[in-house]
Design an enzyme around this catalytic site. Structure first.
Site, PDB file in Angstrom:
ATOM      1  N   TYR A   1       0.859  -1.184   0.000  1.00  0.00           N
ATOM      2  CA  TYR A   1       0.000   0.000   0.000  1.00  0.00           C
ATOM      3  C   TYR A   1       0.898   1.237   0.000  1.00  0.00           C
ATOM      4  O   TYR A   1       1.738   1.399   0.890  1.00  0.00           O
ATOM      5  CB  TYR A   1      -0.895   0.018   1.243  1.00  0.00           C
TER       6      TYR A   1
ATOM      7  N   HIS B   1      -7.275  -0.422  -2.135  1.00  0.00           N
ATOM      8  CA  HIS B   1      -6.688  -1.659  -2.646  1.00  0.00           C
ATOM      9  C   HIS B   1      -5.160  -1.549  -2.638  1.00  0.00           C
ATOM     10  O   HIS B   1      -4.597  -0.478  -2.846  1.00  0.00           O
ATOM     11  CB  HIS B   1      -7.159  -1.928  -4.084  1.00  0.00           C
TER      12      HIS B   1
ATOM     13  N   LYS C   1      -3.757  -5.853  -9.574  1.00  0.00           N
ATOM     14  CA  LYS C   1      -2.472  -5.449  -9.029  1.00  0.00           C
ATOM     15  C   LYS C   1      -1.383  -5.671 -10.079  1.00  0.00           C
ATOM     16  O   LYS C   1      -1.618  -6.333 -11.087  1.00  0.00           O
ATOM     17  CB  LYS C   1      -2.144  -6.249  -7.755  1.00  0.00           C
TER      18      LYS C   1
END
Length: 343
Positions: free
Chosen positions: A277, A288, A319
Site C-alpha cells: 500500500y 486496494h 495489481k
C-alpha cells in the site's frame, strides 16, 4: 526475386532496396540497390510469395534448412508482429545502433521503420520450455511461444517503488516472542490504525493485543520502536528456523519498502510474499493494494509457465506483479515489474 546466402544473411539484388527496404522495412541496405535480409525476414517474404527462392529453396525447404538457435520461435513472433502492422529489425550489430545483447528484435512504432531513430520495444523471444534469467529482463518485452505456437507478450521494466505513508511510529512498545510471531500487549492505537502494523487479536478493534509477523517485529526492533525478549537476533533466528535463509531476503525487502514509505503486508492469499500500500492514512479507509511482490535471489531464472501464472493472478486482482531481486549480502539489485502486453 531470388536471394543468395552469405554467412547468416540472405542477399537480394535487382530493385530490392526500393521493393523491400524503402517501402516495407525489410533488411538493411548494402551497396547499390542490394539489401541483406535476416533469415526470419527472408522466410517471411518466402511465406508471402514476395520472394521466389533462396539458393533455389522455397519456403518449406528454407524453413527446414534454418533450424537451430530457436529460429522457429523467432519466426512465429516476427510473423505475428508483421501481421499486426509493425516493422522489425534484428537487434544486432550492423542492423541497429547500440544493440542489446539480450534482445532478438527491435520493434518500431506503427508508421516507423529502420530508417527512423524511434524504437517502440526491444523484444526477447523465448519458448515456454526454456528458463529465462532475471538478468535478461527489465529492458525488453518478452515474447513467449507456447507448444501450440501461440504467443504471449510480457512487458518487463526495472522500476522504483515509493509511497507517502509516513506516520510517527510509537516508541517504548513491548512485546513477547511466541512461536512464529510477536504479541504486543496494550498496543498503541496508531501502531495498527495509522501505520498498519500487525493484526489485532480477536477482531479489527486495534485496542488490546496486536499480533506482529516476525518481519514486522524485526523491523520495529531494529528501528528502536519495539522491545522484545530476546531482541533482534532471536527474532531473526526464529525466522530462519521457520523458513530458512529466505527470511533474510524477505526482511531485507520489507525494510526497504518501509524505508520508502510503502506499507507491505503478507501476500500469502495471492501466492506472493507481500502486497503493498503506497498511501495509508487509516486502516478504516484502506484502499486496494497496488503491488504483489515476490522475493527472489538475484540469480533467479524464471520458468515462463510460473511467470505467466504470477502475472495472470496479479492482473486478475487488479495489481501489478513485482519481483524483488536480492543478493547474498542482502542488497536489492532490482524491482522487476512484469505485466501482460497486447502489442
Amino acid at each position: 526475386m531470388n536471394g543468395r546466402l552469405r554467412d547468416d544473411e540472405v542477399v537480394v539484388g535487382g530493385d530490392a532496396r526500393q521493393r523491400y527496404y524503402d517501402s516495407r522495412g525489410y533488411g538493411r541496405p548494402l551497396d547499390g540497390n542490394e539489401i541483406a535480409l535476416s533469415r526470419v525476414e527472408a522466410a517471411h517474404l518466402l511465406l508471402r510469395d514476395d520472394l521466389d527462392s533462396v539458393e533455389g529453396m522455397n519456403f518449406r525447404e528454407f524453413l527446414q534448412d534454418s533450424t537451430g538457435d530457436d529460429f522457429a520461435a523467432r519466426f512465429f513472433v516476427y510473423a505475428d508482429l508483421r501481421e499486426r502492422g509493425f516493422y522489425l529489425s534484428p537487434d544486432r550489430e550492423g542492423w541497429v545502433s547500440d544493440p542489446l545483447s539480450d534482445s532478438d528484435f527491435v520493434v518500431y512504432p506503427r508508421g516507423g521503420g529502420p530508417w527512423d531513430d524511434e524504437v517502440l520495444y526491444r523484444l526477447r523471444v523465448a519458448s515456454e520450455r526454456e528458463t529465462i534469467p532475471a538478468s535478461q529482463l527489465g529492458d525488453v518485452v518478452l515474447a513467449v511461444v507456447d507448444e501450440e505456437s501461440e504467443i504471449t507478450y510480457f512487458e518487463t521494466d526495472r522500476i522504483e517503488i515509493s509511497g507517502t505513508t509516513n506516520h510517527d511510529v510509537p516508541t517504548n512498545v513491548s512485546g513477547s516472542l511466541l512461536a512464529d510471531r510477536v504479541l504486543v500487549w496494550d498496543a498503541p492505537d496508531e501502531l495498527h490504525h495509522q501505520s498498519f502494523y500487525g493484526q489485532p487479536m480477536g477482531g479489527r478493534n486495534p485496542a488490546g493485543v496486536l499480533q506482529l509477523s516476525l518481519v514486522e517485529a524485526a523491523h520495529l526492533v531494529a528501528e528502536g520502536n519495539l522491545s522484545v525478549s530476546g531482541e533482534y537476533d532471536e527474532i531473526v533466528a526464529r525466522g530462519r528456523d521457520v523458513e530458512g535463509e529466505r527470511f533474510d531476503r524477505r526482511l531485507c525487502v520489507y525494510r526497504a519498502l518501509r524505508e520508502t514509505n510503502v506499507v507491505p503486508k503478507t501476500g500469502f492469499k495471492f501466492g506472493a510474499d507481500f502486497r503493498t500500500y503506497a498511501d495509508v492514512e487509516s486502516v478504516d479507509n484502506l484502499g486496494h493494494s497496488e503491488y504483489l511482490i515476490r522475493v527472489l535471489e538475484d540469480g533467479h531464472a524464471f520458468s515462463p509457465r510460473d511467470l505467466a501464472l504470477d502475472v495472470r493472478l496479479a492482473h486478475g486482482v487488479r495489481k501489478k506483479m513485482i519481483f524483488a531481486l536480492v543478493t547474498e549480502n542482502e542488497r536489492i539489485t532490482d524491482w522487476l515489474s512484469v505485466t501482460r502486453l497486447t502489442p
